[in-house]
Design a protein around this motif. Sequence first.
Motif, short mmCIF file in Angstrom:
data_model
loop_
_atom_site.label_atom_id
_atom_site.label_comp_id
_atom_site.label_asym_id
_atom_site.label_seq_id
_atom_site.Cartn_x
_atom_site.Cartn_y
_atom_site.Cartn_z
N LYS A 87 0.82 -1.23 0.00
CA LYS A 87 0.00 0.00 0.00
C LYS A 87 0.84 1.26 0.00
N ASN A 88 1.99 1.20 0.72
CA ASN A 88 2.81 2.40 0.93
C ASN A 88 4.28 1.99 0.98
N SER A 90 8.21 1.63 1.35
CA SER A 90 9.12 2.36 2.23
C SER A 90 10.51 2.51 1.63
#
Length: 91
Positions: A87-88, A90
């Motif tokens: 989703k996100n 890093s």
Amino acid sequence: MGMVRRHRRMRRRMRRRMVVAGAVIVAAGASAVKMTPTEVEQVEQHTGMKAEELSEEQLDAAMSDLGIEGQEPTDQEVAALEAEEDKNPSV
């Protein structure tokens, strides 16, 4: 004989922290380890960096210096880390 580190190898590299049922899962590079919030705080005070920003080697060295063994995350915990990374990202 030294301490046995309980890291879990992952399929991809990431830098992430996730709290699960009172434990903190720290993903550093291609491995993840489960620690208590107090242990994570000790690592961060010892290194001067956030635990998820450390390399695998730095995290291992800090845990060794502090006598922290850690625990191996479960399959479900690693899946949750990977889902969050999807989703996100890093890295």
